[in-house]
Design a protein around this motif. Structure first.
Motif, PDB file in Angstrom:
ATOM      1  N   VAL A 284       0.895  -1.274   0.099  1.00 39.95           N
ATOM      2  CA  VAL A 284      -0.275   0.128  -0.261  1.00 39.95           C
ATOM      3  C   VAL A 284       0.582   1.527   0.084  1.00 39.95           C
ATOM      4  CG1 VAL A 284      -1.578   1.619   1.539  1.00 39.95           C
ATOM      5  CG2 VAL A 284      -1.994  -1.233   1.327  1.00 39.95           C
ATOM      6  N   MET A 285       2.294   1.325   0.719  1.00 36.55           N
ATOM      7  CA  MET A 285       3.091   2.509   0.886  1.00 36.55           C
ATOM      8  C   MET A 285       3.452   2.768  -0.714  1.00 36.55           C
ATOM      9  SD  MET A 285       6.388   2.962   3.329  1.00 36.55           S
ATOM     10  CE  MET A 285       7.314   1.696   2.222  1.00 36.55           C
ATOM     11  N   LEU A 288       0.978   4.627  -3.071  1.00 42.08           N
ATOM     12  CA  LEU A 288       0.739   5.713  -2.784  1.00 42.08           C
ATOM     13  C   LEU A 288       2.108   6.519  -3.202  1.00 42.08           C
ATOM     14  CD1 LEU A 288      -0.539   5.919   1.073  1.00 42.08           C
ATOM     15  CD2 LEU A 288      -1.047   6.426  -0.703  1.00 42.08           C
ATOM     16  N   LEU A 313      -5.324  10.721   0.406  1.00 36.51           N
ATOM     17  CA  LEU A 313      -4.337   9.788  -0.210  1.00 36.51           C
ATOM     18  C   LEU A 313      -2.977  10.273  -0.877  1.00 36.51           C
ATOM     19  CD1 LEU A 313      -7.284   6.778  -1.244  1.00 36.51           C
ATOM     20  CD2 LEU A 313      -5.367   7.030   0.750  1.00 36.51           C
ATOM     21  N   SER A 316      -0.703  12.000   1.027  1.00 39.66           N
ATOM     22  CA  SER A 316       0.302  11.095   1.932  1.00 39.66           C
ATOM     23  C   SER A 316       1.269  10.578   0.607  1.00 39.66           C
ATOM     24  CB  SER A 316      -0.695   9.600   2.065  1.00 39.66           C
ATOM     25  OG  SER A 316      -1.585  10.082   2.874  1.00 39.66           O
ATOM     26  N   GLY A 317       0.562  10.018  -0.941  1.00 35.76           N
ATOM     27  CA  GLY A 317       2.057  10.037  -1.620  1.00 35.76           C
ATOM     28  C   GLY A 317       2.618  10.294  -2.191  1.00 35.76           C
ATOM     29  N   THR A 341      -0.965  11.468   7.601  1.00 36.13           N
ATOM     30  CA  THR A 341      -0.538  10.822   6.964  1.00 36.13           C
ATOM     31  C   THR A 341       0.417  10.009   7.689  1.00 36.13           C
ATOM     32  OG1 THR A 341       1.097   9.813   5.227  1.00 36.13           O
ATOM     33  CG2 THR A 341       1.242  11.971   5.772  1.00 36.13           C
ATOM     34  N   TYR A 343       2.241   6.291   7.414  1.00 36.62           N
ATOM     35  CA  TYR A 343       2.780   6.197   7.121  1.00 36.62           C
ATOM     36  C   TYR A 343       4.274   6.855   7.347  1.00 36.62           C
ATOM     37  CZ  TYR A 343       0.766   2.474   4.344  1.00 36.62           C
ATOM     38  OH  TYR A 343       0.172   1.135   4.459  1.00 36.62           O
ATOM     39  N   SER A 384      -3.114  -1.164   7.381  1.00 37.99           N
ATOM     40  CA  SER A 384      -2.312  -0.958   5.686  1.00 37.99           C
ATOM     41  C   SER A 384      -3.090   0.491   5.054  1.00 37.99           C
ATOM     42  CB  SER A 384      -2.700  -2.013   4.822  1.00 37.99           C
ATOM     43  OG  SER A 384      -1.714  -3.033   5.673  1.00 37.99           O
ATOM     44  N   THR A 385      -4.367   0.003   5.681  1.00 39.79           N
ATOM     45  CA  THR A 385      -5.528   0.968   5.737  1.00 39.79           C
ATOM     46  C   THR A 385      -5.480   2.436   5.680  1.00 39.79           C
ATOM     47  OG1 THR A 385      -7.219  -0.576   6.469  1.00 39.79           O
ATOM     48  CG2 THR A 385      -7.309  -0.976   4.047  1.00 39.79           C
ATOM     49  N   CYS A 388      -3.188   5.307   5.665  1.00 43.40           N
ATOM     50  CA  CYS A 388      -3.051   6.352   4.589  1.00 43.40           C
ATOM     51  C   CYS A 388      -3.546   7.377   4.988  1.00 43.40           C
ATOM     52  CB  CYS A 388      -3.714   5.607   2.835  1.00 43.40           C
ATOM     53  SG  CYS A 388      -2.990   3.979   2.243  1.00 43.40           S
TER      54      CYS A 388
END
Length: 442
Positions: A284-285, A288, A313, A316-317, A341, A343, A384-385, A388
């Protein structure tokens, strides 16, 4: 035992240093305390008994963690002490290089470990009772907030509580004209997802004082229901329904999507694979980052352009893609705040190598029961979700319950008091992506 009956592994014998299980069954009140103490402090602040600031909130939280630590202090292994020592030394050293590093990450990890250990000294039935007790309190306070919003605001002035806490600036405009948290109302162009005609724009927060945590509680309830089968089918179905009701009341889009993903994962054999448990947050990371790379804006710092799920999202990415190597190794502060975020919050405060090491420890930790195998996969999916769009998974309000429940599925209680043990015929585990075998139990 008949030859055709499946053999079950007997749970390990309780060590001489472990507290009696009859006493451990009553320690779940610390989990409830972790969830409700903010509500109690909000009431005290509203009644002007004491003006509650962030320092008082932190002290109460640390006191609860300390009491939990006292319960499990004799169960901490030397390996955990050594790992903790290395982590603390790294964090202190990194703090000298990176002044922006937030040492609170050690507090977040302490909650996970201490309350997991607390769960292992209890039983799955105590975990079931705990989630039912919390469900009853949450729904009672939640419907009081929903039906008597003005009276709820007179008793619990949430807005002022969070201003004193430092989460909301004193100059922030309260567009909802209520005493609820800033995200407790979907007004203007942001319409409610679930039953707008019934609930209006109000998002229920209940004992958590903010709707995001109620959504997290809903996802935790689903993870527990999907992993355990205690009590009658009617009782189990009722807990499923009430967990869904919580994300409807909170209008949590995250929780609704996360619970659907949990159900789909549980219907496949992939939840048994340690590789899948490890790979989910990493994949997932990476997804992103790819999304952020496809939407680069050279020369412009990443920011939340649209305050919705897709906008969060993308933020975060873009932030992960914007970083240089020092940010990935926790040796330089992030150019942009990381509170929205998860992560980025973890990696910029722990560093990527240490983050992956801790994820591997969680993944490879042996599961004693079938329920533990399942709930471990649900936790990985949940993190994981949720990471984000924020770091709310670390708040003690819901994290204490999550790790306590996981601990109860790995309980040291006798087999008769626990959920079904992992059958011997499923003990072997092939470390590959599509392995249907259960985890190896040692």
């Amino acid at each position: 035992m008949p030859a055709s009956a499946p053999a079950f592994r007997v749970a390990p014998r309780v060590s001489a240093h472990a507290p009696a299980l009859s006493r451990a069954d009553g320690i779940s009140w610390l989990v409830v305390a972790g969830a409700v103490f903010n509500l109690a402090l909000c009431f005290i602040n509203t009644r002007h008994v004491v003006t509650v600031h962030n320092s008082e909130i932190v002290l109460c939280e640390l006191f609860i963690i300390f009491l939990a630590f006292l319960e499990v202090r004799n169960t901490i292994s030397p390996a955990v002490v050594r790992i903790t020592g290395v982590m603390v030394c790294f964090e202190v050293g990194a703090k000298l290089i990176n002044p922006g590093l937030d040492m609170k990450i050690l507090h977040d990890l302490a909650i996970a470990y201490v309350f997991y250990q607390l769960g292992t000294r209890s039983t799955p039935r105590a975990g079931e009772r705990t989630i039912w007790v919390m469900m009853a309190i949450i729904l009672f306070i939640g419907f009081f907030e929903l039906m008597f919003t003005n009276l709820f605001g007179m008793v619990f002035d949430v807005w002022t509580y969070y201003v004193n806490k430092g989460v909301i600036a004193s100059t922030t405009v309260n567009y909802s004209n209520t005493n609820l948290f800033i995200s407790g109302n979907r007004g203007a162009a942001a319409s409610r997802t679930f039953f707008q005609s019934i609930f209006g724009s109000h998002r229920v927060s209940s004992i958590f004082l903010e709707p995001d945590s109620l959504g997290n509680f809903s996802a935790i309830g689903f993870a527990w229901c999907l992993s355990t089968h205690l009590g009658s089918r009617l009782r189990h179905a009722c807990l499923f329904f009430l967990s869904a009701l919580c994300f409807v009341l909170a209008d949590s889009r995250f929780a609704s999507g996360c619970t659907v993903a949990m159900v789909l994962l549980r219907l496949t054999p992939l939840y048994r694979s340690r590789f899948v448990v490890f790979a989910m947050p990493v994949a997932v990371m990476l997804g992103l980052m790819i999304q952020g790379a496809n939407h680069e804006m050279p020369g412009i710092l990443p920011s939340i352009i649209g305050d919705n799920f897709s906008g969060r999202l993308l933020f975060s990415g873009r932030l992960l893609d914007y970083w240089n190597l020092p940010q990935w190794f926790a040796l330089a502060p992030s150019q942009v705040y990381t509170a929205d975020t998860g992560y980025a919050y973890i990696i910029n405060n722990l560093g990527l190598p240490l983050t992956l090491f801790l994820l591997a420890l969680f993944t490879m930790h042996p599961a004693r029961t079938e329920a533990a195998v399942s709930i471990k996969a649900m936790i990985s999916l949940y993190f994981s979700t949720s990471l984000c769009i924020g770091a709310s998974v670390f708040t003690i309000k819901t994290a204490a319950l999550l790790w306590f429940l996981y601990g109860t599925t790995n309980s040291v209680a006798p087999v008769a008091d626990t959920v079904r043990q992992v059958p011997e015929r499923l003990k072997s585990f092939r470390f590959n992506r599509f392995s249907p075998s259960a985890e190896h139990v040692t």
